[in-house]
Design an enzyme around this catalytic site. Structure first.
Site, PDB file in Angstrom:
ATOM      1  N   VAL A 117      -3.582  21.645  20.692  1.00  0.00           N
ATOM      2  CA  VAL A 117      -2.297  22.008  21.302  1.00  0.00           C
ATOM      3  C   VAL A 117      -2.230  21.474  22.732  1.00  0.00           C
ATOM      4  O   VAL A 117      -1.203  20.948  23.165  1.00  0.00           O
ATOM      5  CB  VAL A 117      -2.100  23.551  21.279  1.00  0.00           C
ATOM      6  CG1 VAL A 117      -0.961  23.977  22.184  1.00  0.00           C
ATOM      7  CG2 VAL A 117      -1.836  24.033  19.848  1.00  0.00           C
ATOM      8  N   GLU A 118      -3.327  21.581  23.455  1.00  0.00           N
ATOM      9  CA  GLU A 118      -3.329  21.173  24.867  1.00  0.00           C
ATOM     10  C   GLU A 118      -3.162  19.669  25.051  1.00  0.00           C
ATOM     11  O   GLU A 118      -2.365  19.225  25.872  1.00  0.00           O
ATOM     12  CB  GLU A 118      -4.633  21.621  25.549  1.00  0.00           C
ATOM     13  CG  GLU A 118      -4.796  23.127  25.700  1.00  0.00           C
ATOM     14  CD  GLU A 118      -3.822  23.754  26.692  1.00  0.00           C
ATOM     15  OE1 GLU A 118      -3.183  23.012  27.452  1.00  0.00           O
ATOM     16  OE2 GLU A 118      -3.694  24.992  26.692  1.00  0.00           O
TER      17      GLU A 118
END
Ligand SMILES: [Ca+2]
Length: 295
Positions: A117-118
């Site tokens: 996600v990051e």
């Protein structure tokens, strides 16, 4: 003559600097010099090189976590390519992921989902110079200047401790860095050396990144074998609590998904993820992605 010309060019460059003569600059210089033993000239050089970026202020004013719908947010993170690459990431790093799971109790799919996600598993670590981000937000974004001003001092300390070039390091518009997007204070407090080369390198060492994400969650209350969320009865979230349960410990969550309300209870490990990013959308996206990554 040449020397005078060069001096003039240097002075002109300094006069055009966004931050060297900023009203906040003197206090920062004093703090870094007197409390943290930096050379005054070094701090001034950094300040004269840093740039104010309006785009950073624009970006932080409308983060996706708080302006998008859950459907739109979910679509961005829970999609075929990110799931496929997450499975590849697990296969490629299985040894260290299993070690982290054993050491910290955080499942490999959750560590991977956060990195996915990051930064799409390290691929997109950010294109802003962190020094520009932290000065822009620390000096020219009053709403959160106190927070970013502290990160700015931590960034000076971090780059000195880890021998990083303070003018080169890149990250997100908010100054988050590396595979797991740690801000400076988190990097200093929770990053660990997990490949044994003697330094915690969250930019280049995937092992260090995996160990550091797991360590971060562990220190922020992750429970081995614990739950992230469980589904609640629709429209009657509180029904699932036993009288002995500590109500404040759990977070009732309601998401509108494809026009339907779905209700969850966020447990200890949901709360641990929100220590990484306070948004419930964020923690839910990490949970969904981690479920997709299970083989
Ligand atoms: Ca290392």
């Amino acid at each position: 003559m040449k020397k005078i010309l060069l001096t003039l060019i240097f002075i002109t460059a300094q006069l055009q600097s966004d931050y060297l003569f900023h009203p906040e600059a003197d206090i920062l210089i004093n703090e870094l010099v007197n409390e943290h033993n930096f050379e005054e000239n070094f701090v001034k050089e950094v300040l004269s090189d840093a740039k104010k970026k309006q785009k950073i202020i624009d970006s932080i004013s409308k983060p996706a976590e708080f302006t998008w719908t859950w459907d739109r947010y979910k679509k961005l993170f829970i999609e075929e390519k990110r799931i496929k690459n997450g499975k590849i990431f697990i296969t490629n790093n299985i040894r260290v992921l299993e070690k982290a799971e054993k050491d910290f109790g955080v499942p490999k799919e959750v560590i991977t989902a956060i990195i996915g996600v990051e930064t799409r598993y390290g691929k997109i670590q950010g294109s802003y110079r962190v020094i520009d981000s932290l000065l822009t937000l620390g000096f020219d974004y009053p709403r959160r200047s106190k927070f970013f001003r502290k990160e700015l001092v931590n960034f000076f300390l971090l780059t000195r401790e880890n021998e990083l070039d303070i003018l080169e390091i890149k990250g997100s518009y908010a100054g988050a860095m590396g595979y797991g997007q740690f801000i400076s204070s988190s990097y200093r407090a929770y990053a660990i050396d997990y490949d044994g080369d003697g330094s915690a390198d969250l930019f280049n060492s995937v092992d260090d990144a995996i160990g550091s994400v797991a360590n971060y969650l562990y220190i922020h209350g992750w429970k081995r074998e614990g739950d992230i969320v469980y589904e609640a009865f629709p429209n009657n979230v509180r029904k699932v609590f036993k009288p002995s349960d500590e109500l404040s410990k759990f977070i009732p969550l309601s998401f509108n998904e494809n026009g339907k309300d779905i209700n969850f209870i966020g447990d200890d490990n949901f709360i641990a993820i929100t220590k990484y990013n306070i948004s419930h959308f964020y923690a839910m996206a990490v949970y969904y992605l981690s479920e997709e990554l299970k083989i």
